[in-house]
Design a protein around this motif. Structure first.
Motif, PDB file in Angstrom:
ATOM      1  N   TYR A  95      14.916  50.966  16.686  1.00  0.00           N
ATOM      2  CA  TYR A  95      14.342  49.827  17.390  1.00  0.00           C
ATOM      3  C   TYR A  95      15.271  48.636  17.639  1.00  0.00           C
ATOM      4  N   PHE A  96      16.311  48.482  16.848  1.00  0.00           N
ATOM      5  CA  PHE A  96      17.141  47.278  16.909  1.00  0.00           C
ATOM      6  C   PHE A  96      18.004  47.236  18.169  1.00  0.00           C
ATOM      7  N   VAL A  97      18.044  46.055  18.820  1.00  0.00           N
ATOM      8  CA  VAL A  97      18.925  45.840  19.972  1.00  0.00           C
ATOM      9  C   VAL A  97      19.994  44.815  19.600  1.00  0.00           C
ATOM     10  N   LYS A  98      19.582  43.606  19.277  1.00  0.00           N
ATOM     11  CA  LYS A  98      20.524  42.575  18.844  1.00  0.00           C
ATOM     12  C   LYS A  98      19.751  41.453  18.155  1.00  0.00           C
ATOM     13  N   ALA A  99      20.487  40.538  17.497  1.00  0.00           N
ATOM     14  CA  ALA A  99      19.831  39.453  16.778  1.00  0.00           C
ATOM     15  C   ALA A  99      20.748  38.240  16.673  1.00  0.00           C
ATOM     16  N   THR A 100      20.145  37.096  16.418  1.00  0.00           N
ATOM     17  CA  THR A 100      20.897  35.871  16.164  1.00  0.00           C
ATOM     18  C   THR A 100      20.176  35.108  15.069  1.00  0.00           C
TER      19      THR A 100
ATOM     20  N   SER B 134      14.950  25.750   6.597  1.00  0.00           N
ATOM     21  CA  SER B 134      14.083  26.788   7.161  1.00  0.00           C
ATOM     22  C   SER B 134      14.816  27.388   8.350  1.00  0.00           C
ATOM     23  N   ASN B 135      15.328  28.583   8.160  1.00  0.00           N
ATOM     24  CA  ASN B 135      16.086  29.239   9.219  1.00  0.00           C
ATOM     25  C   ASN B 135      15.275  30.341   9.894  1.00  0.00           C
ATOM     26  N   ARG B 136      15.698  30.700  11.084  1.00  0.00           N
ATOM     27  CA  ARG B 136      15.024  31.732  11.859  1.00  0.00           C
ATOM     28  C   ARG B 136      16.015  32.827  12.244  1.00  0.00           C
ATOM     29  N   VAL B 137      15.577  34.052  12.110  1.00  0.00           N
ATOM     30  CA  VAL B 137      16.309  35.195  12.663  1.00  0.00           C
ATOM     31  C   VAL B 137      15.495  35.682  13.849  1.00  0.00           C
ATOM     32  N   ILE B 138      16.095  35.655  15.023  1.00  0.00           N
ATOM     33  CA  ILE B 138      15.426  36.119  16.240  1.00  0.00           C
ATOM     34  C   ILE B 138      16.010  37.473  16.608  1.00  0.00           C
ATOM     35  N   MET B 139      15.147  38.477  16.744  1.00  0.00           N
ATOM     36  CA  MET B 139      15.596  39.829  17.069  1.00  0.00           C
ATOM     37  C   MET B 139      15.036  40.292  18.403  1.00  0.00           C
ATOM     38  N   GLU B 140      15.902  40.942  19.154  1.00  0.00           N
ATOM     39  CA  GLU B 140      15.423  41.682  20.329  1.00  0.00           C
ATOM     40  C   GLU B 140      15.243  43.127  19.878  1.00  0.00           C
ATOM     41  N   LEU B 141      14.020  43.616  19.987  1.00  0.00           N
ATOM     42  CA  LEU B 141      13.713  44.969  19.563  1.00  0.00           C
ATOM     43  C   LEU B 141      13.256  45.795  20.762  1.00  0.00           C
ATOM     44  N   LYS B 142      13.394  47.090  20.659  1.00  0.00           N
ATOM     45  CA  LYS B 142      13.100  47.963  21.790  1.00  0.00           C
ATOM     46  C   LYS B 142      11.608  47.952  22.122  1.00  0.00           C
ATOM     47  N   LYS B 143      11.321  48.236  23.373  1.00  0.00           N
ATOM     48  CA  LYS B 143       9.948  48.197  23.865  1.00  0.00           C
ATOM     49  C   LYS B 143       9.034  49.127  23.086  1.00  0.00           C
ATOM     50  N   LYS B 144       9.562  50.260  22.652  1.00  0.00           N
ATOM     51  CA  LYS B 144       8.714  51.226  21.951  1.00  0.00           C
ATOM     52  C   LYS B 144       8.231  50.680  20.596  1.00  0.00           C
ATOM     53  N   PHE B 145       8.910  49.621  20.087  1.00  0.00           N
ATOM     54  CA  PHE B 145       8.432  48.966  18.865  1.00  0.00           C
ATOM     55  C   PHE B 145       7.434  47.866  19.199  1.00  0.00           C
ATOM     56  N   VAL B 146       7.804  46.930  20.070  1.00  0.00           N
ATOM     57  CA  VAL B 146       6.931  45.784  20.348  1.00  0.00           C
ATOM     58  C   VAL B 146       5.651  46.195  21.078  1.00  0.00           C
ATOM     59  N   SER B 147       5.683  47.325  21.775  1.00  0.00           N
ATOM     60  CA  SER B 147       4.491  47.768  22.507  1.00  0.00           C
ATOM     61  C   SER B 147       3.331  48.118  21.567  1.00  0.00           C
ATOM     62  N   LYS B 148       3.628  48.259  20.287  1.00  0.00           N
ATOM     63  CA  LYS B 148       2.591  48.574  19.304  1.00  0.00           C
ATOM     64  C   LYS B 148       1.734  47.355  18.966  1.00  0.00           C
ATOM     65  N   PHE B 149       2.213  46.155  19.376  1.00  0.00           N
ATOM     66  CA  PHE B 149       1.551  44.928  18.945  1.00  0.00           C
ATOM     67  C   PHE B 149       1.036  44.106  20.129  1.00  0.00           C
ATOM     68  N   LYS B 150       0.065  43.256  19.830  1.00  0.00           N
ATOM     69  CA  LYS B 150      -0.400  42.291  20.819  1.00  0.00           C
ATOM     70  C   LYS B 150       0.600  41.143  20.897  1.00  0.00           C
TER      71      LYS B 150
ATOM     72  N   MET C 173       6.956  37.899  20.835  1.00  0.00           N
ATOM     73  CA  MET C 173       6.804  36.490  21.192  1.00  0.00           C
ATOM     74  C   MET C 173       6.602  36.321  22.691  1.00  0.00           C
ATOM     75  N   GLY C 174       5.499  35.685  23.056  1.00  0.00           N
ATOM     76  CA  GLY C 174       5.228  35.427  24.461  1.00  0.00           C
ATOM     77  C   GLY C 174       5.126  36.675  25.307  1.00  0.00           C
ATOM     78  N   GLY C 175       4.892  37.826  24.656  1.00  0.00           N
ATOM     79  CA  GLY C 175       4.822  39.085  25.383  1.00  0.00           C
ATOM     80  C   GLY C 175       6.171  39.698  25.677  1.00  0.00           C
ATOM     81  N   THR C 176       7.236  39.154  25.080  1.00  0.00           N
ATOM     82  CA  THR C 176       8.591  39.658  25.309  1.00  0.00           C
ATOM     83  C   THR C 176       8.983  40.650  24.215  1.00  0.00           C
ATOM     84  N   ASN C 177      10.239  41.105  24.266  1.00  0.00           N
ATOM     85  CA  ASN C 177      10.763  42.008  23.238  1.00  0.00           C
ATOM     86  C   ASN C 177      11.361  41.242  22.050  1.00  0.00           C
TER      87      ASN C 177
END
Length: 298
Positions: free
Chosen positions: A222-227, A133-149, A176-180
């Motif tokens: 929206y994409f900034v970076k990912a791991t 079970s792997n995870r992709v963690i993405m940092e996305l721009k504020k204008k994307f995450v601001s659409k969600f709780k 996640m946790g109110g972050t990007n």
């Protein structure tokens, strides 16, 4: 898991539910080992994310505990008096030893036990195995995450025609946790095959899935970076976390039974809330208590 009726597989939501319900493929899953069978409620048992990251939490929570990093164990000797733990930095002598290594590493016998552990112990290692079970963690721009709780769950419909391992995002967590940061899970043998292609392949797959949900311009807008994680290839875990093969869930209690009153076992696979950080933590407290009682009784 018993054979799934064909009419169930024909449901247009079968693959989506398959990927979302569990990190293991149905043909490698014991329904008696599902999180619904935890001794306490899954969501109320302490299961949560840490905004600052688990590494930060651990560093604070155990700040007074001396830890020696980069110390790799190759053998545990328990045939004589006490225990001798052989490492790349020398041998550690102690009255007892708590083993928190994953069942993946124990099953692969990456650590030699002298004398060898009983066949019943290795039967447990064969029945309770590590899933992918792997995870992709993405940092996305504020204008994307601001659409969600904060901590919005995300699911995307998967159409894999009832495949043994659905090819899609198992689930996601947006903002996640109110972050990007946003998390996307890739599960089962599909995740293993994608991991073998490298982290870029995992990230590209998730990006393409998100394009189908949020538009072809998703990456550019929206994409900034990912791991991406690679738990199956990690030599210190050889998988993400434990799960029982069909018919083998009853072997879990055997994992935590001490050996010779000198070797004790902890870690998520031995916990009642298996597959979780808080479960692993509780198992460590339980094992430490067992060592204390064993020593007090002489």
């Amino acid at each position: 898991m018993d054979k799934i009726p064909e009419n169930t597989k024909k449901s247009k939501w079968f693959d989506t539910a398959h990927a979302a319900i569990t990190a293991r493929d149905f043909d490698n899953l014991s329904i008696a080992d599902d999180s619904l069978n935890y001794e306490d409620n899954y969501w109320e048992s302490g299961n949560a994310l840490c905004r600052e990251g688990y590494g930060t939490l651990l560093a604070y929570y155990r700040k007074d505990v001396p830890v020696d990093l980069n110390t790799i164990v190759s053998e545990i000797k328990w045939g004589g008096k006490g225990v001798q733990v052989v490492t790349n930095k020398g041998t550690i002598n102690a009255k007892a030893c708590i083993v928190t290594t994953s069942v993946g590493v124990l099953r692969a016998e990456k650590i030699k036990f002298t004398p060898k552990l009983s066949s019943r112990k290795y039967e447990a290692f064969e029945g309770i195995t590590m899933g992918t079970s792997n995870r992709v963690i993405m940092e996305l721009k504020k204008k994307f995450v601001s659409k969600f709780k904060k901590d919005t769950n995300f699911y995307s419909k998967i159409n894999s025609n009832g495949a043994k391992s659905p090819e899609g995002i198992g689930y996601g967590l947006l903002k996640m946790g109110g972050t990007n940061l946003c998390l996307f899970a890739l599960n089962g043998e599909f995740s293993r095959s994608l991991e073998n292609k490298g982290s870029k392949a995992m990230i590209d797959f998730v990006v393409n899935q998100l394009k189908s949900n949020f538009g072809s311009k998703f990456y550019d807008k929206y994409f900034v970076k990912a791991t991406a994680t690679g738990w199956n290839k990690n030599p210190f875990t050889l998988g993400a976390y434990s799960g029982a093969k069909p018919g083998k869930a009853s072997l879990r209690p055997r994992l935590k039974r001490p050996v010779g009153e000198r070797i004790f076992f902890a870690g998520e696979a031995t916990a009642s809330a298996y597959g979780t950080v808080h479960g692993a933590n509780r198992s460590g407290i339980r094992a430490a208590t067992e060592v204390f009682i064993s020593d007090a009784l002489g």
